[in-house]
Design a protein around this motif. Structure first.
Motif, PDB file in Angstrom:
ATOM      1  N   GLN A 117       0.557  -1.111  -0.023  1.00  0.00           N
ATOM      2  CA  GLN A 117      -0.174  -0.270   0.040  1.00  0.00           C
ATOM      3  C   GLN A 117       0.809   1.158  -0.022  1.00  0.00           C
ATOM      4  O   GLN A 117       0.466   2.285  -0.646  1.00  0.00           O
ATOM      5  N   ARG A 118       1.972   1.147   0.678  1.00  0.00           N
ATOM      6  CA  ARG A 118       2.934   2.307   0.645  1.00  0.00           C
ATOM      7  C   ARG A 118       3.425   2.533  -0.870  1.00  0.00           C
ATOM      8  O   ARG A 118       3.825   3.595  -1.173  1.00  0.00           O
ATOM      9  N   ARG A 119       3.801   1.204  -1.579  1.00  0.00           N
ATOM     10  CA  ARG A 119       4.422   1.748  -2.805  1.00  0.00           C
ATOM     11  C   ARG A 119       3.534   1.800  -3.781  1.00  0.00           C
ATOM     12  O   ARG A 119       3.618   2.547  -4.844  1.00  0.00           O
ATOM     13  N   ILE A 126      -5.016   7.401   1.418  1.00  0.00           N
ATOM     14  CA  ILE A 126      -5.330   7.215   2.679  1.00  0.00           C
ATOM     15  C   ILE A 126      -5.205   8.525   3.678  1.00  0.00           C
ATOM     16  O   ILE A 126      -5.965   9.156   4.090  1.00  0.00           O
ATOM     17  N   ASN A 127      -3.816   8.805   3.652  1.00  0.00           N
ATOM     18  CA  ASN A 127      -3.471  10.186   4.084  1.00  0.00           C
ATOM     19  C   ASN A 127      -4.130  11.254   3.536  1.00  0.00           C
ATOM     20  O   ASN A 127      -4.522  12.324   4.584  1.00  0.00           O
ATOM     21  N   ASP A 128      -4.205  11.333   2.376  1.00  0.00           N
ATOM     22  CA  ASP A 128      -5.077  12.626   1.786  1.00  0.00           C
ATOM     23  C   ASP A 128      -6.413  12.752   2.604  1.00  0.00           C
ATOM     24  O   ASP A 128      -6.593  13.938   2.947  1.00  0.00           O
ATOM     25  N   LEU A 129      -6.974  11.790   2.475  1.00  0.00           N
ATOM     26  CA  LEU A 129      -8.423  11.999   2.999  1.00  0.00           C
ATOM     27  C   LEU A 129      -8.530  11.777   4.338  1.00  0.00           C
ATOM     28  O   LEU A 129      -9.332  12.647   5.080  1.00  0.00           O
ATOM     29  N   TRP A 130      -7.630  11.163   5.112  1.00  0.00           N
ATOM     30  CA  TRP A 130      -7.563  11.609   6.699  1.00  0.00           C
ATOM     31  C   TRP A 130      -7.255  12.845   7.067  1.00  0.00           C
ATOM     32  O   TRP A 130      -8.007  13.304   8.118  1.00  0.00           O
ATOM     33  N   MET A 131      -6.266  13.505   6.430  1.00  0.00           N
ATOM     34  CA  MET A 131      -6.168  14.731   6.613  1.00  0.00           C
ATOM     35  C   MET A 131      -7.020  15.722   6.503  1.00  0.00           C
ATOM     36  O   MET A 131      -7.289  16.346   7.401  1.00  0.00           O
ATOM     37  N   GLN A 132      -7.714  15.600   5.319  1.00  0.00           N
ATOM     38  CA  GLN A 132      -8.818  16.273   4.914  1.00  0.00           C
ATOM     39  C   GLN A 132     -10.207  16.174   5.741  1.00  0.00           C
ATOM     40  O   GLN A 132     -10.845  17.266   6.191  1.00  0.00           O
ATOM     41  N   LYS A 133     -10.611  14.922   6.219  1.00  0.00           N
ATOM     42  CA  LYS A 133     -11.637  14.888   6.532  1.00  0.00           C
ATOM     43  C   LYS A 133     -11.416  14.487   8.288  1.00  0.00           C
ATOM     44  O   LYS A 133     -12.496  14.834   8.901  1.00  0.00           O
ATOM     45  N   MET A 136      -6.094  14.100  10.537  1.00  0.00           N
ATOM     46  CA  MET A 136      -5.334  13.129  11.072  1.00  0.00           C
ATOM     47  C   MET A 136      -4.437  12.786  10.010  1.00  0.00           C
ATOM     48  O   MET A 136      -4.615  12.740   8.945  1.00  0.00           O
ATOM     49  N   VAL A 137      -3.226  12.488  10.750  1.00  0.00           N
ATOM     50  CA  VAL A 137      -2.250  11.565   9.688  1.00  0.00           C
ATOM     51  C   VAL A 137      -2.347  10.087  10.125  1.00  0.00           C
ATOM     52  O   VAL A 137      -2.266   9.722  11.204  1.00  0.00           O
ATOM     53  N   TYR A 138      -2.226   9.486   9.225  1.00  0.00           N
ATOM     54  CA  TYR A 138      -2.388   7.795   9.270  1.00  0.00           C
ATOM     55  C   TYR A 138      -0.996   7.509   8.980  1.00  0.00           C
ATOM     56  O   TYR A 138      -0.247   7.476   8.272  1.00  0.00           O
ATOM     57  N   LEU A 139      -0.448   6.920  10.272  1.00  0.00           N
ATOM     58  CA  LEU A 139       1.048   6.706  10.226  1.00  0.00           C
ATOM     59  C   LEU A 139       1.487   5.518  10.001  1.00  0.00           C
ATOM     60  O   LEU A 139       2.307   5.285   9.427  1.00  0.00           O
ATOM     61  N   MET A 236      -2.631  10.161  14.088  1.00  0.00           N
ATOM     62  CA  MET A 236      -1.998  11.292  14.886  1.00  0.00           C
ATOM     63  C   MET A 236      -2.611  12.494  14.310  1.00  0.00           C
ATOM     64  O   MET A 236      -2.999  12.720  13.230  1.00  0.00           O
ATOM     65  N   ASN A 237      -3.047  13.345  15.620  1.00  0.00           N
ATOM     66  CA  ASN A 237      -3.578  14.555  15.115  1.00  0.00           C
ATOM     67  C   ASN A 237      -2.628  15.571  13.985  1.00  0.00           C
ATOM     68  O   ASN A 237      -1.523  15.543  14.344  1.00  0.00           O
ATOM     69  N   LEU A 238      -3.313  16.075  13.011  1.00  0.00           N
ATOM     70  CA  LEU A 238      -2.480  16.753  12.064  1.00  0.00           C
ATOM     71  C   LEU A 238      -1.604  17.917  12.650  1.00  0.00           C
ATOM     72  O   LEU A 238      -0.553  18.150  12.085  1.00  0.00           O
ATOM     73  N   ASP A 239      -2.309  18.781  13.361  1.00  0.00           N
ATOM     74  CA  ASP A 239      -1.673  19.814  14.036  1.00  0.00           C
ATOM     75  C   ASP A 239      -0.336  19.544  14.792  1.00  0.00           C
ATOM     76  O   ASP A 239       0.558  20.279  14.576  1.00  0.00           O
ATOM     77  N   ALA A 240      -0.704  18.477  15.458  1.00  0.00           N
ATOM     78  CA  ALA A 240       0.466  17.932  16.258  1.00  0.00           C
ATOM     79  C   ALA A 240       1.687  17.475  15.509  1.00  0.00           C
ATOM     80  O   ALA A 240       2.871  17.859  15.845  1.00  0.00           O
ATOM     81  N   TRP A 241       1.295  16.855  14.335  1.00  0.00           N
ATOM     82  CA  TRP A 241       2.233  16.467  13.553  1.00  0.00           C
ATOM     83  C   TRP A 241       2.825  17.559  12.929  1.00  0.00           C
ATOM     84  O   TRP A 241       4.202  17.575  12.684  1.00  0.00           O
ATOM     85  N   ARG A 242       2.247  18.431  12.396  1.00  0.00           N
ATOM     86  CA  ARG A 242       2.885  19.656  11.846  1.00  0.00           C
ATOM     87  C   ARG A 242       3.801  20.575  12.710  1.00  0.00           C
ATOM     88  O   ARG A 242       4.818  21.178  12.220  1.00  0.00           O
ATOM     89  N   LYS A 243       3.336  20.446  14.001  1.00  0.00           N
ATOM     90  CA  LYS A 243       4.329  21.119  15.026  1.00  0.00           C
ATOM     91  C   LYS A 243       5.947  20.495  15.093  1.00  0.00           C
ATOM     92  O   LYS A 243       6.881  21.110  15.846  1.00  0.00           O
ATOM     93  N   LEU A 244       5.935  18.995  14.677  1.00  0.00           N
ATOM     94  CA  LEU A 244       7.097  18.576  14.807  1.00  0.00           C
ATOM     95  C   LEU A 244       8.175  19.007  13.625  1.00  0.00           C
ATOM     96  O   LEU A 244       7.741  19.598  12.672  1.00  0.00           O
TER      97      LEU A 244
END
Ligand code: 173
Length: 324
Positions: A117-119, A126-133, A136-139, A236-244
């Motif tokens: 799925q990563r390849r 999945i990540n695009d949609l999870w972030m948008q809706k 979240m980041v799907y880690l 993971m919460n997207l804002d928390a991820w962006r802060k890293l």
């Protein structure tokens, strides 16, 4: 007018400002994490093995503070807690946060490994949609090769569930209801009591884990074959991820890949749990070859049809990339 002169304190300030990004990067961040699954269950045990290493290697970079299971945040509220940032991170399954986005439950339908799925772009979609809706980041997907089963206390001899009351989550809803069952949604924490009081005649759960909450004491049959694949993942919460900072993100990514590299465990665990169930006196109900095929075919047909209705674009993409 006084001529502008660069004072010593101003120079100091400029030097400090130039150094600041370096100082920030050298800092350690701590993420608060919860689990939608019980703390004494296999998923959290597996997670803890990995978290120990994460925290020892992450000193000075990134730490995870595991806050607890459903007592900290109730199972079906974990998704909203991550979305809103009440917690930074969670171990959860999509079926527990369909109240955030119905697509979360689609991931049970994937039939190729998460590495694939990563390849092939599925993971990115999945990540695009999870972030948008879901903000979240799907880690990482922590569980693979754990098909779901129907466990029963009443014997059936064909794939027919009329008259049976079955504990479900969104994972099983359309499939079991389509086979005639009366379904009732319940978090795992309520299943034991429901079985004990005969409130339900059975429940859905993956092949592994029924001993963790003592459900084996109240379970007589397991219907074979299994269907779908239990999806248990870290979000993971997207804002928390962006802060890293970049260094923290790279560390996080490396650890997530290390977690997925441990997924071979689940195949062995499935075999062990099957044997353990047999030893505990749980009888396998097996249909003939045609009925068995019809059972799993029906599960996937129903699952994808439900997904297509909820979000045809994403379901179509996911199906093209991950269905067999
Ligand atoms: O609670 C459940 O039956 C459920 O939906 C689930 C999903 C993934 C793993 C284990 C259980």
């Amino acid at each position: 007018m006084t001529a502008h002169r660069t004072s010593p304190s101003r120079i100091l300030f400029l030097v400090a400002a130039l150094l600041a990004p370096g100082l920030v990067a050298a800092q350690e961040a701590t993420l608060r994490m919860v689990s939608a699954f019980a703390e004494n269950g296999i998923y959290v045990q597996h997670l803890q093995k990995w978290l120990q290493k994460f925290n020892s290697e992450g000193k000075g970079t990134l730490q995870v503070n595991f806050v607890g299971g459903p007592k900290a945040v109730p199972t079906f509220e974990v998704g909203n807690a991550v979305k809103s940032g009440v917690v930074d991170m969670a171990l959860a399954t999509g079926a527990f946060y369909t109240n955030v986005m119905p697509e979360a439950d689609f991931l049970k339908l994937t039939q190729v490994p998460v590495a694939e799925q990563r390849r092939n772009g599925a993971f990115a979609a999945i990540n695009d949609l999870w972030m948008q809706k879901a903000n979240m980041v799907y880690l990482a997907r922590m569980v693979e090769n754990q098909p779901f089963h129907l466990y029963l206390n009443k014997k059936i001899d064909r794939p027919e569930l009329t008259g049976l009351k079955i504990r479900i989550t969104p994972v099983y809803r359309e499939f079991f209801a389509g086979q005639g069952a009366n379904v009732v949604t319940m978090p795992p924490g309520e299943v034991y009591t429901a079985l004990e009081r005969n409130v339900v005649d059975g429940y859905g759960w993956p092949i592994g884990g029924i001993f963790d909450l003592n459900w084996h004491e109240k379970t007589r049959y397991r219907v074979d074959p299994g269907f779908y694949d239990a999806e248990v993942s870290i979000v993971m919460n997207l804002d928390a991820w962006r802060k890293l900072d970049a260094r923290q993100k790279a560390f996080l990514e490396k650890q997530m890949l290390a977690l997925e590299a441990m997924n071979g465990f689940w195949k062995t665990y499935a075999a062990e749990e099957t044997a353990r169930q047999e030893k505990a006196g749980i009888q396998a109900i097996r249909f003939d070859v045609a009925a068995a095929k019809a059972w799993t075919d029906k599960a996937y047909e129903t699952g994808w049809a439900t997904a297509m209705k909820a979000n045809p674009e994403f379901a179509g993409k996911l199906k093209a990339l991950t269905a067999k």
